[in-house]
Structure formats: C-alpha cells, structure tokens
Design a protein around this motif. Structure first.
Motif, short mmCIF file in Angstrom:
data_model
loop_
_atom_site.label_atom_id
_atom_site.label_comp_id
_atom_site.label_asym_id
_atom_site.label_seq_id
_atom_site.Cartn_x
_atom_site.Cartn_y
_atom_site.Cartn_z
N SER A 2 32.88 43.15 30.13
CA SER A 2 31.57 43.16 30.76
C SER A 2 30.50 43.83 29.92
N GLN A 3 30.88 44.49 28.83
CA GLN A 3 29.93 45.31 28.10
C GLN A 3 28.79 44.50 27.50
N GLY A 4 29.05 43.29 27.05
CA GLY A 4 27.99 42.50 26.44
C GLY A 4 27.35 41.50 27.37
N GLY A 5 27.75 41.49 28.64
CA GLY A 5 27.25 40.49 29.57
C GLY A 5 26.19 41.03 30.51
N ALA A 6 26.16 40.46 31.73
CA ALA A 6 25.17 40.82 32.73
C ALA A 6 25.87 41.36 33.96
N ALA A 7 25.06 41.63 35.02
CA ALA A 7 25.62 42.20 36.25
C ALA A 7 26.68 41.29 36.85
N ALA A 8 26.50 39.97 36.76
CA ALA A 8 27.49 39.05 37.30
C ALA A 8 28.83 39.20 36.59
N ASP A 9 28.82 39.45 35.27
CA ASP A 9 30.07 39.67 34.52
C ASP A 9 30.74 40.96 34.96
N VAL A 10 29.95 42.00 35.22
CA VAL A 10 30.52 43.26 35.67
C VAL A 10 31.19 43.09 37.03
N LEU A 11 30.52 42.42 37.96
CA LEU A 11 31.08 42.21 39.29
C LEU A 11 32.37 41.41 39.23
N ASN A 12 32.43 40.45 38.32
CA ASN A 12 33.61 39.61 38.23
C ASN A 12 34.83 40.35 37.72
N GLY A 13 34.64 41.56 37.20
CA GLY A 13 35.76 42.37 36.74
C GLY A 13 36.19 43.43 37.72
N ILE A 14 35.55 43.50 38.90
CA ILE A 14 35.87 44.51 39.91
C ILE A 14 36.95 43.97 40.84
N PRO A 15 38.01 44.73 41.12
CA PRO A 15 39.03 44.27 42.07
C PRO A 15 38.43 43.91 43.42
N SER A 16 38.95 42.86 44.02
CA SER A 16 38.55 42.33 45.33
C SER A 16 37.24 41.56 45.27
N VAL A 17 36.51 41.61 44.14
CA VAL A 17 35.24 40.91 44.01
C VAL A 17 35.41 39.72 43.08
N ALA A 18 34.82 38.61 43.43
CA ALA A 18 34.87 37.41 42.58
C ALA A 18 33.51 36.75 42.59
N VAL A 19 33.08 36.28 41.42
CA VAL A 19 31.83 35.54 41.28
C VAL A 19 32.20 34.14 40.80
N ASP A 20 31.94 33.13 41.63
CA ASP A 20 32.37 31.79 41.26
C ASP A 20 31.41 31.17 40.25
N ALA A 21 31.71 29.94 39.85
CA ALA A 21 30.95 29.30 38.78
C ALA A 21 29.48 29.10 39.14
N ALA A 22 29.17 29.01 40.44
CA ALA A 22 27.78 28.82 40.86
C ALA A 22 27.06 30.14 41.10
N GLY A 23 27.72 31.26 40.84
CA GLY A 23 27.09 32.57 41.01
C GLY A 23 27.25 33.17 42.39
N VAL A 24 28.04 32.54 43.28
CA VAL A 24 28.26 33.07 44.63
C VAL A 24 29.24 34.24 44.56
N ILE A 25 28.86 35.37 45.15
CA ILE A 25 29.68 36.58 45.13
C ILE A 25 30.54 36.61 46.39
N ARG A 26 31.83 36.87 46.21
CA ARG A 26 32.75 36.94 47.33
C ARG A 26 33.49 38.27 47.29
N LEU A 27 33.70 38.83 48.47
CA LEU A 27 34.49 40.05 48.63
C LEU A 27 35.65 39.73 49.55
N ARG A 28 36.87 39.81 49.00
CA ARG A 28 38.07 39.41 49.74
C ARG A 28 37.96 37.98 50.27
#
Length: 791
Positions: free
Chosen positions: A142-168
């Motif tokens: 996530s160091q060279g990316g954006a906030a969406a990249d950071v979120l996609n590396g957090i357990p229980s959090v997923a950011v799909d290809a369209a940018g939709v954020i999901r928790l569990r």
C-alpha cells in the motif's frame, strides 16, 4: 542525567501503547511501583512502563522515580536493576495485573544516567475495547498507492474492482476521515488520497455511542498524518508505475516553541485500463440478443494540499487550525461495440465517448483542546466546514458499421454539482480515576448539495433535450446528535455503556417538480462493549450497537449517464433509511508465536437497500435501488497471526456468513437465502541485505441475491522493499492484480432477459517507489493527533 522534559516525553510514549496490542509485536501498559529504600528506609514511588517482549513470555520494565529522577529500574519477571538495586518483585502479568507493584526494598545506586532511549517496534494492530487500529507502515503493497489500496490490505475489509468497500461482505459501511463524515470518503476520491498521507485505519464493527450511528456494517475511520517532531522532520515519496502511475508527495513538519506547523503536499498522474463484456438474451425470443464489448481508459491528475498548525497557549490549552484541498482533472475514454442478433450479425454499432471532469474539494477544520489537572479529563471543541464542486461533460458519437454504414445522432451531457457541509461538535471526558470515565458530547451537522444534469441529442442541425433529461436537484440534510457513555475497568472486566440520540431532517426537491421527498425522524442508538480477561493473554469481548443506513446521494438522484445505449443506473428519491442491530462475540488468545482471534457476529436489518434491474419501454435495462422488508445475517470470522521465525510473519483471515432477505418490489418477490465467504492470506518475509518481501492472496466467494449471481474470484499482489542510507530511505517494487484475475462475472435474470456480464475494472499494475525520511531531531515525540479527542 535525564531531565524533566525527557520524563514527560517518556510518559506520553508509554500511554500511547495502552491497551494491549496483538499480532506478535510489543505491547505494554503503565503501572505505579512502590517500595522502600534500603539506605534511607523511606518510601519510593515510581511510574513503570511494562513492555512485553515480542515472541516471549518475559517482560521488560522501566521505572522512573516520582521523587528522584535518577532512580531507574529495568526489569524482566524478577527485576534487573540499573540505577537502583531491587530485592524481589512479584511476577507482574499484563492481563489482570494489579494497579500497582510493590518492591520489598530498593538500594540506591551511584549510576547517573545522562540519556534514556526507548526503542520498540510499533504493532501492526492495536486491539481496543470498541475497535481495531491498524498501522500501515510495514505494509509494502500500500505504500505507493492510494487510500483504496490501504483499505484493501486491512483484514475483514475488501475493495472490489468498482471501488465498492465491504466490511465482512457487507457494503453498507460508513467511511470517515479523521473521525468525521467527509467528501474525501467518496469512492471516487479515495483513489486520490496517497497512502503516504495515511497514519492508520480504525475498523469499528460495533461502534460505541461516541461515533455517528451511520453504517449498518460498521465504521472505517481513515486517520491522516500530521507529523509532530522536534524541529524539522518529514518524508518524501516518489512513485512511478505501469500503466502510467506517477506520484510525488511529502509530509513535513516544523516545531519550535509553542508552534507546530505541518504540511502534506502531493501530485499524481495515473492511467487505468478497464475491460467489460456483456451478453444479453431474451428469454422468450432467442433471436433478440445483444453482445457488447467495452474498452475503458481512465486518466486522473490530482493535486493535494494539507496545511495546518498547532499553537499551545499553555500546558493545558491547544488550538489547531488546518486547511485541506484536493483537486483533480479526469479524462475518460470509452469505446462500446454492440452486436445485435442471434449470431451477432444482424446489426453492428460502435459508440465512442470522451469525458472531462474537474473536481475540487476544500475543507477547513479547527480544534480546541483543554486538559485538566485530573489525568484523563479533557474538553474538546471542533468546527469543520467543507465544500466541493464538480463539472463533467460527455461527448458521445455513435455509428452503424453493419449492414449499412451510417452515422447516428451525436449526444452530449453536462453535469455540475456542489456541496456545503458544516459540522460543529464538542466532547467532554471526565475521569473519575484511572479505572473509569464518563463522556458526553453534542454534534450538529448541516449539509446542502446541488446537482444539475442535462443530456442533449443533435437533430436537425440543433441540440435538443434527450428523453427529457434536464433537471436540477437540491438535497438538504440536517443532523443533530447527543450522546453519553460510561466506561470502567474493575479487575479483569472492562465495560462501556453508551446511548446516542440522532435527529435527521432530509429534504429533496427538483426544479421541474417531478418528485419531492421530505423526511424527518429521531432514533435512539444504544451501545454496549464488554471485555473480560479469561487468563494470561486471553480476552473475550461482547459488543452490541444499533446502526442506521442513510441512502447515499448516488442512490437518491434520479439522473443517469447515457454512456451506454443498453444499460443505465438511476437513483430512487423515495428510499428510506435502514436500521440494524449488530452483535458480536470475539475471543483473542496470544501464545509466544501465534495470535488467534475467532469472532461470531449477527446483524438484523429493517428496510435494507438492494438493486433491482428491469427493462423500460425503450428496451433499456434500468438498475435502481429499493428497500426490502428485512434481512438477517450471521457469520463467523477467523483470524490468525503466526510468527514461526524471526524473519517470517503470516496472517490469515476467513469470513463466512449466511443471510436471509425478504420483501417485494413492483410485484416481484425478492425473498432469498444464501451464504458466501471471503478470505485473505498475507505473508511477509525479512530477507538478507535489508530486503523485505510481501505476498497477499485475496479470494471472494460467490455473492448472490434474488436476481443476480456473482461468481467467486481471487487475485494476487506482491511487493519487495529494501532500506537504504542507514534506514533513512526505502525502495519498494510492488504489483497488484498481478495475474489480471480480479474479474467479476455477474449473471442477472429478469422477467424477460438474461444478462451475463464480466467486469475487469483495473488491469494489472506495477509500481516502483522511493521514500526518503529526514529529520533534524534524534528524539521524536509521539503526539496524539486531533482524532485522539475521539478516543
């Protein structure tokens, strides 16, 4: 000899480590130490910082005398002494330890210490009573990316290809910036916030009463950096990638006397490639079919400025003022090829679109913090005002290529939007002792949004409004809130009870008067957080909170972009908010090399929102949201962090859940039951020559509802980093969606049509980044940022 100022710094540093952390890194807490001097027989009191050594059952303790600044005690289980020789200390354990430790006797030593340095590795995650706090410093991907990249590396959090954020697995998540709702949290803008500007991510699955009740699935709070070190300090990062991905940002601060000035500056130049295919067939008429191929290229230019400063009036009063601006220019190109007929040969069309959009987001924030003599008691007052503007145009040309070439009427669209948001908030925490505290707060928010959209078609040498799409919508929202909560830590039990009240007014009007909606409602939102220490390094937690899901602006606006001839999304101004009861039971158990965290959760929602696809009278597939009657969701989350070797760290997470939805809309029954899952495996290795390697595999199970089925998919990301110049610089090479497998296949079945769609929103990306850290101070302080007022 250590001076008084250094002692104060030490105390601040130690409190920053409470409560316990998980994931195998250092954790610690503060306790009072009492004893007697063997020489004078006088009582000796000290402040102790007890730090658990990683991957060991031992502890290290540093004691700073309250009466004699030269008296120090370093300890493991039985106290080894420097500066004073101790004669016995009962073994102190982190879980269930007493409020004070008593030493039978101390011997004064003649050693004079000139400087004390405490060096510890900050944990990946801190487990707190009502949230988990993730620090991203060691996440290479996530160091060279954006906030969406950071979120996609957090357990229980997923950011799909369209940018939709999901928790569990649930997309109804409230995303906050520095503890508050912000235009920066919109899905499109999250891609503009550089990862280098983010300090940590808070994942709050059952938020307490101090947080806004918004978000049935929970709350994700993104904390932006605000450096605070002695004199001049900061870091700069440069990133280059393929497809074109160039970033340059810097975080700087300068502290002198009562002033602390900070700044974050950034610029980005990025390209993205998308590819989509659609096959649509009539159920009752096989000859009526459509095949569509869409190529998408997106280009973003972004500039970010975050400027501010703190002024310390005296030891108890601090005032903060800051300004944030994010400006972007996007140029998107889309080519859609249509083939009509059973074999794709009856008619062929091509539509090409070019879009230009300019957006600017501005935010002013101020904070006043007053602390008191009673430790832990403080008053805060915050004012935030933000405004954004957006202008977007589409130019669309359509041509028939078979059977007879012909140019079809051109189409153009124009949309302008803007928002004004004012938030005033005050919180007061009264600490009865270091065991309990009472907290109250008030908040008022007023939001006003305007959106103007127009679509035109070129006919008979003039531009005419297309399908009556020419309207302006005004959205006004006012929210008033008050809360109170009490927390305490008697013995092995920690508990927190809270109650929040929110009153909401929403007014939606349009220029034509085609629709209007006025809603006002008030609700109570209780919360309960319980934690009990079962045994050494084992804690069980039970949490409950009630949440609200307010429809987003995107879900409410009845406008649609006419880029696609065949499919459009429109909002529903009549949507109602949903209300959810959220419960969970979690266990955290730590061994020397393993941390195990299973969680059971359940969510019961009234009026949840779902998307419905149907065909209008012009044979265009329309997708719009609506309210179901209810939804029940329950599941289990399994998380483990394993450090078998000093150079290997493995983290695995898997979430599985069942759900049942019920409700009808437009005479169609949407009652449906199913299950799904998602998982993540993350591995980090320390290699020779100061190298670090990270690899992450994400997998998403099938996601179905009464009308659509989305297939399972997985994708891989990896990165390699190396420290340079004696730790002052880091070089990172990373890749996301390396095998280009992050593709979603969705099958939608309507009354008349069957639609099979494959979406590849972002192709594989590779980046090379260099970060350089510079500072004129060798003794950094650790400052509680403004968002700590919410802790």
């Amino acid at each position: 000899m250590i001076n008084i100022r250094q002692t104060a710094i030490f105390k601040q540093f130690s409190t920053g480590f409470y409560p316990l952390s998980v994931n195998g890194a250092n954790s610690g807490f503060m306790q009072d130490v009492t004893g007697t001097s063997a020489k004078t027989r006088e009582p000796v009191t000290a402040i102790a910082f007890i730090c658990i050594e990683p991957n060991r059952t031992a502890m290290s303790t540093l004691c700073i005398s309250k009466s004699n600044i030269r008296t120090f005690v370093f300890a493991t289980w039985s106290l080894l002494v420097i500066g004073a020789r101790g004669q016995g200390l009962p073994a102190a354990r982190p879980n269930g330890s007493p409020d004070s430790i008593r030493i039978r006797s101390m011997k004064d030593d003649t050693i004079s210490l000139h400087e004390v340095k405490i060096v510890a590795e900050r944990p990946d995650v801190d487990l707190q009573l009502d949230k988990k706090v993730y620090r991203i410093g060691k996440d290479i991907l996530s160091q060279g990316g954006a906030a969406a990249d950071v979120l996609n590396g957090i357990p229980s959090v997923a950011v799909d290809a369209a940018g939709v954020i999901r928790l569990r697995g649930n997309s109804h998540v409230a995303v906050l910036i520095n503890g508050r709702r912000s235009g920066l949290a919109l899905a499109g803008i999250l891609a503009q916030i550089p990862a280098g500007g983010i300090e940590k991510i808070e994942v709050i699955t059952t938020p307490s009463a101090r947080y806004d009740a918004l978000g049935p699935a929970g709350t994700i709070n993104i904390i932006l950096k605000k450096n605070d070190k002695e004199k001049f300090a900061g870091q700069a990062r440069m990133v280059a990638g393929q497809p074109n991905d160039y970033n340059l940002n810097a975080n700087l601060s300068y502290k002198a006397g009562p002033w602390n000035v900070f700044a974050t500056l950034g610029g980005r130049y990025s390209d993205y490639v998308g590819f989509y295919t659609t096959r649509q067939m009539a159920i009752d008429h096989a000859a009526n079919s459509l095949e569509k191929v869409q190529h998408e290229s997106r280009h973003d230019d972004g500039r970010l400025i975050y400027l501010g400063g703190d002024y310390r009036l005296d030891s108890k009063n601090i005032f903060t003022l800051a300004y944030f601006r994010n400006a972007t220019k996007d140029i998107d190109g889309t080519t859609l090829d249509y083939a009509f007929g059973p074999a794709g040969a009856d008619s062929l069309l091509t539509r090409k679109g070019s879009s230009h959009e300019s957006r600017s987001y501005n935010q002013f924030e101020s904070n006043y913090t007053r602390t008191f003599n009673r430790e832990g008691t403080k008053l805060t007052a915050d004012v935030q005002y933000d405004f954004w503007n957006s202008d977007k145009t589409w130019a669309l040309s359509t041509s028939r290529t078979f059977p007879l070439p012909a140019a079809l009427p051109a189409i153009r669209t124009a949309s302008t939007g803007g928002s004004r948001d004012l938030v005033i908030q005050s919180d007061f925490v009264y600490s009865f002792s270091n065991q309990s505290a009472f907290e109250v707060g008030l908040k008022a928010e007023a939001r006003s949004v305007l959106s103007d959209y127009k679509a035109e078609q070129y006919l008979d040498d003039t531009w005419a409004v297309l399908d009556g799409i020419d309207n302006k919508v005004s959205y006004k929202e006012k929210i008033g809130a008050a809360y109170a909560q009490y927390r305490s830590r008697p013995g092995k039990l920690r508990y927190q009870f809270g109650l929040r009240y929110e009153y909401t007014q929403v007014d939606i009007q349009d220029r034509k008067g085609d629709f209007g909606s006025r809603k006002h409602y008030g609700r109570m939102f209780p919360s309960v957080n319980l934690s009990y220490i079962l045994q050494e390094r084992a804690t069980i937690q039970a949490n409950y909170s009630r949440r609200i899901g307010r429809p987003s602006l995107w879900y409410l606006y009845p406008f649609n972009e006419v880029t696609d001839l065949n499919a459009q999304f429109v909002g529903n101004p009549g949507l109602n908010p949903s209300f959810t009861h959220v419960m969970e039971l979690a266990l955290t158990k730590q061994w020397d090399k393993l941390t195990w965290s299973p969680t059971i959760f359940a969510q019961f929602t009234t009026a949840p929102m779902l998307q419905y696809t149907f065909q209008n009278d012009r044979n265009v597939m329309i997708t719009m949201p609506f309210n179901l009657s209810g939804e029940k969701r329950c599941g289990v989350e399994l998380s483990a962090a394993y450090n078998p070797l000093s150079w290997l760290s493995i983290h695995a997470q898997w979430t599985g859940y069942l759900f049942h939805q019920r409700g009808k809309y437009r005479d169609a029954d949407f009652s449906f039951s199913n299950q799904s899952w998602n998982g993540r495996l993350n591995m980090r290795l320390k290699l020779p020559w100061a190298l670090m390697f990270q690899c992450r595999l994400d997998a998403q199970g099938p996601d179905n509802n009464a009308q659509s089925k989305t297939g399972a998919y997985c994708y891989l990301a990896s990165g390699l980093s190396r420290t340079l110049f004696k730790g002052k610089a880091t070089l990172v090479l990373d890749g996301t969606n390396i095998l280009n497998t992050n593709k979603q296949r969705t099958l939608t079945v309507t009354e008349n049509y069957r639609i099979d769609r494959v979406s590849n929103f972002n192709a594989a990306r590779f980046r090379l980044g260099l970060t350089y850290r510079f500072s004129q101070s060798e003794s950094p302080t650790f400052r509680n940022r403004k968002e700590a007022n919410r802790d």
